[in-house]
Every structure is written in structure tokens, then in C-alpha cells.
Design an enzyme around this catalytic site. Sequence first.
Site, mmCIF file in Angstrom:
data_model
loop_
_atom_site.group_PDB
_atom_site.id
_atom_site.type_symbol
_atom_site.label_atom_id
_atom_site.label_comp_id
_atom_site.label_asym_id
_atom_site.label_seq_id
_atom_site.Cartn_x
_atom_site.Cartn_y
_atom_site.Cartn_z
ATOM 1 N N ARG A 226 0.860 -1.188 0.000
ATOM 2 C CA ARG A 226 0.000 0.000 0.000
ATOM 3 C C ARG A 226 0.897 1.241 0.000
ATOM 4 O O ARG A 226 1.958 1.247 0.653
ATOM 5 C CB ARG A 226 -0.914 0.031 1.230
ATOM 6 C CG ARG A 226 -2.116 -0.912 1.131
ATOM 7 C CD ARG A 226 -3.126 -0.476 0.069
ATOM 8 N NE ARG A 226 -4.308 -1.305 -0.011
ATOM 9 C CZ ARG A 226 -4.515 -2.280 -0.909
ATOM 10 N NH1 ARG A 226 -3.574 -2.573 -1.793
ATOM 11 N NH2 ARG A 226 -5.641 -2.945 -0.933
ATOM 12 N N HIS A 274 -1.318 0.118 -10.030
ATOM 13 C CA HIS A 274 -2.014 -0.827 -9.122
ATOM 14 C C HIS A 274 -2.500 -2.061 -9.893
ATOM 15 O O HIS A 274 -3.698 -2.372 -9.909
ATOM 16 C CB HIS A 274 -3.191 -0.140 -8.408
ATOM 17 C CG HIS A 274 -3.579 -0.855 -7.137
ATOM 18 N ND1 HIS A 274 -3.970 -0.215 -5.999
ATOM 19 C CD2 HIS A 274 -3.621 -2.178 -6.841
ATOM 20 C CE1 HIS A 274 -4.255 -1.107 -5.047
ATOM 21 N NE2 HIS A 274 -4.050 -2.310 -5.551
HETATM 22 N N1 LIG Z 1 -0.972 -4.227 -5.375
HETATM 23 C C1 LIG Z 1 -1.899 -5.151 -5.468
HETATM 24 O O1 LIG Z 1 -2.387 -5.448 -6.554
HETATM 25 C C2 LIG Z 1 -2.349 -5.877 -4.225
HETATM 26 C C3 LIG Z 1 -3.163 -7.000 -4.345
HETATM 27 C C4 LIG Z 1 -3.532 -7.688 -3.190
HETATM 28 C C5 LIG Z 1 -3.083 -7.252 -1.937
HETATM 29 N N2 LIG Z 1 -2.292 -6.154 -1.856
HETATM 30 C C6 LIG Z 1 -1.788 -5.699 -0.526
HETATM 31 O O2 LIG Z 1 -1.047 -6.750 0.079
HETATM 32 C C7 LIG Z 1 -1.336 -6.755 1.472
HETATM 33 C C8 LIG Z 1 -0.965 -8.090 2.089
HETATM 34 O O3 LIG Z 1 -1.899 -9.079 1.689
HETATM 35 P P1 LIG Z 1 -1.940 -10.529 2.379
HETATM 36 O O4 LIG Z 1 -3.086 -11.256 1.817
HETATM 37 O O5 LIG Z 1 -0.601 -11.163 2.330
HETATM 38 O O6 LIG Z 1 -2.247 -10.087 3.913
HETATM 39 P P2 LIG Z 1 -2.173 -10.991 5.220
HETATM 40 O O7 LIG Z 1 -2.304 -12.436 4.877
HETATM 41 O O8 LIG Z 1 -3.127 -10.387 6.190
HETATM 42 O O9 LIG Z 1 -0.677 -10.781 5.748
HETATM 43 C C9 LIG Z 1 -0.244 -9.613 6.325
HETATM 44 C C10 LIG Z 1 1.163 -9.830 6.880
HETATM 45 O O10 LIG Z 1 1.634 -8.573 7.398
HETATM 46 C C11 LIG Z 1 2.070 -8.794 8.732
HETATM 47 N N3 LIG Z 1 1.846 -7.581 9.549
HETATM 48 C C12 LIG Z 1 0.698 -6.902 9.722
HETATM 49 N N4 LIG Z 1 0.893 -5.861 10.562
HETATM 50 C C13 LIG Z 1 2.198 -5.923 10.911
HETATM 51 C C14 LIG Z 1 3.011 -5.131 11.764
HETATM 52 N N5 LIG Z 1 2.515 -4.077 12.441
HETATM 53 N N6 LIG Z 1 4.308 -5.462 11.921
HETATM 54 C C15 LIG Z 1 4.820 -6.548 11.264
HETATM 55 N N7 LIG Z 1 4.103 -7.332 10.437
HETATM 56 C C16 LIG Z 1 2.806 -7.013 10.265
HETATM 57 C C17 LIG Z 1 1.217 -9.933 9.258
HETATM 58 O O11 LIG Z 1 1.838 -10.500 10.380
HETATM 59 P P3 LIG Z 1 1.201 -11.792 11.116
HETATM 60 O O12 LIG Z 1 1.463 -12.936 10.153
HETATM 61 O O13 LIG Z 1 1.954 -11.919 12.350
HETATM 62 O O14 LIG Z 1 -0.261 -11.511 11.289
HETATM 63 C C18 LIG Z 1 1.184 -10.837 8.027
HETATM 64 O O15 LIG Z 1 2.345 -11.620 7.960
HETATM 65 C C19 LIG Z 1 -2.823 -6.413 1.514
HETATM 66 O O16 LIG Z 1 -3.203 -5.911 2.782
HETATM 67 C C20 LIG Z 1 -2.920 -5.341 0.447
HETATM 68 O O17 LIG Z 1 -2.657 -4.086 1.020
HETATM 69 C C21 LIG Z 1 -1.925 -5.462 -2.962
#
Ligand SMILES: NC(=O)c1ccc[n+]([C@@H]2O[C@H](COP(=O)([O-])OP(=O)(O)OC[C@H]3O[C@@H](n4cnc5c(N)ncnc54)[C@H](OP(=O)(O)O)[C@@H]3O)[C@@H](O)[C@H]2O)c1
Length: 311
Positions: A226, A274
Amino acid sequence: MINVLFAATEQRWTEYRAPLTEAFAARDLAVDLRTDFPPEAVDYIVYAPNSPVQDFTPYTRCKAVLNLWAGVEAIVGNQTLTRPLCRMVDHGLTRGMVEWVTGHALRHHLHIDHFLAHQDGDWDAAKLVPPLAEERPVTVLGLGELGAACAQALAQLGFPVTGWSRSPKDIEGLTCLSGPEGLAQALSTAQILVLLLPLTAETTDLMDATRLAQLPRGAVILNPGRGPLIVDEALLAALDAGHLRHATLDVFRTEPLPAAHPFWAHPQVTVCPHIASETRPLTASRIIAENVARGETGAPFLFLVDRSQGY
Ligand SMILES: NC(=O)c1ccc[n+]([C@@H]2O[C@H](COP(=O)([O-])OP(=O)(O)OC[C@H]3O[C@@H](n4cnc5c(N)ncnc54)[C@H](OP(=O)(O)O)[C@@H]3O)[C@@H](O)[C@H]2O)c1
């Protein structure tokens, strides 16, 4: 009959109507799928945060809101939403992100831009042998669905990969660090840094001038997470000072990125609109049908958002 409201843009309705109908039928779910219902008749809402539905108060019998996006920062703080909120985890979304991250990591690892800039017949000037992947440490911030898959794909290519998350993890082939104390260590070795964190109060402005300075000189940043994870001015300053080599950015504080934003014209910034990864209607529809089936039998929903953590 289960009433499912599709609350997203017209274009998404065109893309999702047929695969969702098929996915519900495949689960033997008797679903009436529409873009309009009296709110009090709705059982589930298939939702995109840019839909006109912003006040959930009248949806009194709604059992869950099923988000079409992985990121939930635009809905997680909505005080009118008191029902379970599920985010999107989708095979197509994950594989698309793995391809985007590995492709852009390899572009910088192999110095592909250097060869594009040396197509003028000067053999010696073009000569630049990249190190092996095993000599190029990579760090992935966020080890969730997307971060872990990308980190493992990079590790399989031979990169030494460090991952960082909020809670401690043990993932084969990766060095896993967590918590504030792990971050400085994860940044200190990162020749390529990948940001796959959700946007929360804790992660906003994470990559500020101080943390960018902790990266090794010549590091490259890939941000498909993000926009507000990085402080724009600090990133531009680190690039201009020669501390960072390049930033490939897919997400921005304001989207679309305004035409006057300095990222567009900066020679060491690649702007992607994006597109790193899209939810794919075919596979995402199966996840939505699975969650409706779970809601109907009282089984726990998949990919439930933890409101207290904001993701
Ligand atoms: N550009 C694009 O096209 C696109 C597409 C899809 C998603 N995204 C982005 O990618 C992000 C990640 O997606 P995801 O499905 O992988 O999410 P997810 O499964 O919820 O994983 C989030 C990860 O971030 C870690 N995290 C969250 N807060 C943290 C903090 N304060 N300090 C350290 N680590 C932290 C979490 O730790 P824990 O494992 O300990 O909970 C987890 O490992 C989405 O939220 C979105 O913003 C972008």
C-alpha cells in the site's frame, strides 16, 4: 432462498455474475444473486470498498460481508459494520503477486535496465555480470498469504530471503524475524526489499527516512503493498542521494497517481498503476461460495478479518 447482494462496480458485476452463479450452484446453494435488494432482506454482501454501500445499519439480517479485495483498510474501521468481515484470499491473487514480485526482483537483480541502456554497440560498456541470486539477500516485510508465497518463490530461485511479520513464524527456507527488534535486522541486509504489509495504524509511514537509511546502499524497493507504507518525500530523498538504486511502486497514497507527482518523471522510479495482482473472478467466486456455505451451516468463516489488528 439465500439473498446475496453484489455491492461493487458495474464492471465487476459483469465479470462476477456468471462465475458466482456457477460457484453457488456447484455448492448446491439456492442463491438469489442481485445488485439490489431491500437491505433488511440481505443475507450476505459480496463487497468492494468502492461500492456505494457505506452504511451497513439497515442490513439487519446480514450474516457476513465478503470482501473482493485482500486489503481491508477502507472498510475495517466502518463503525456501522458489526457483522463478520472476510477478506479475499484467492489462488489467482496470490499467483499474480508471486509473478509480479519475482519478475520485478529479477529485473533489478539481473540489471536488465543496464543492458537496455547499452544497446549502442559498445561491448565493454555493456559488460556487467550480475551476482548469483544466492549472493543477493532479499527481505519481504509481511509474511501473510502474499508475502509468504513471494518469499518462498524468491527463496526457490536461490535468493537468501528474510521475512518479517508481527507474530513469530517458522517457514521452511526463510529466515523469519518479527517485532520491532527484528525489523532493523531485516532491513540491514535487504538488497531488494519487498513490502507486502497491510495498511494499518502501525504500518502507516513505516518506511520513513530513518528506516530507509537502514537499508544497504544501492538497495531496491518493490512496493505492491500500500502507498502509505512509504513516506514519499523520504523515498525521493534517498533515491536522489544515491542511497537507493530504484523503487518499483504499484500502490500510492493517492490513486490514480496525480500526473504532477514527482514519481512519474523520476528516472529511478517505476510506476505501475495498481496492477500487481487482481482478484480473479473464477477462483474468487469459489471462495465466496465456500464462505456462504459455511455461514449457512454455522462453520467458521474463512479469512475472517481481526478488527482489533486492522487486517
Ligand atoms: N498491489 C496489489 O495489486 C495488491 C493485491 C492484493 C493485496 N495487496 C496488498 O497486500 C497486502 C498483504 O496481503 P496478504 O493477503 O498477504 O495479507 P495478510 O495475509 O493479512 O498478511 C499480512 C502480513 O503482514 C504482517 N503484519 C501486519 N501488521 C504488521 C506489523 N505491524 N508489523 C509486522 N508485520 C505485520 C502480518 O503479520 P502476522 O502474520 O503476524 O499476522 C502478516 O504476515 C494487503 O493488505 C494489500 O494491502 C496489494
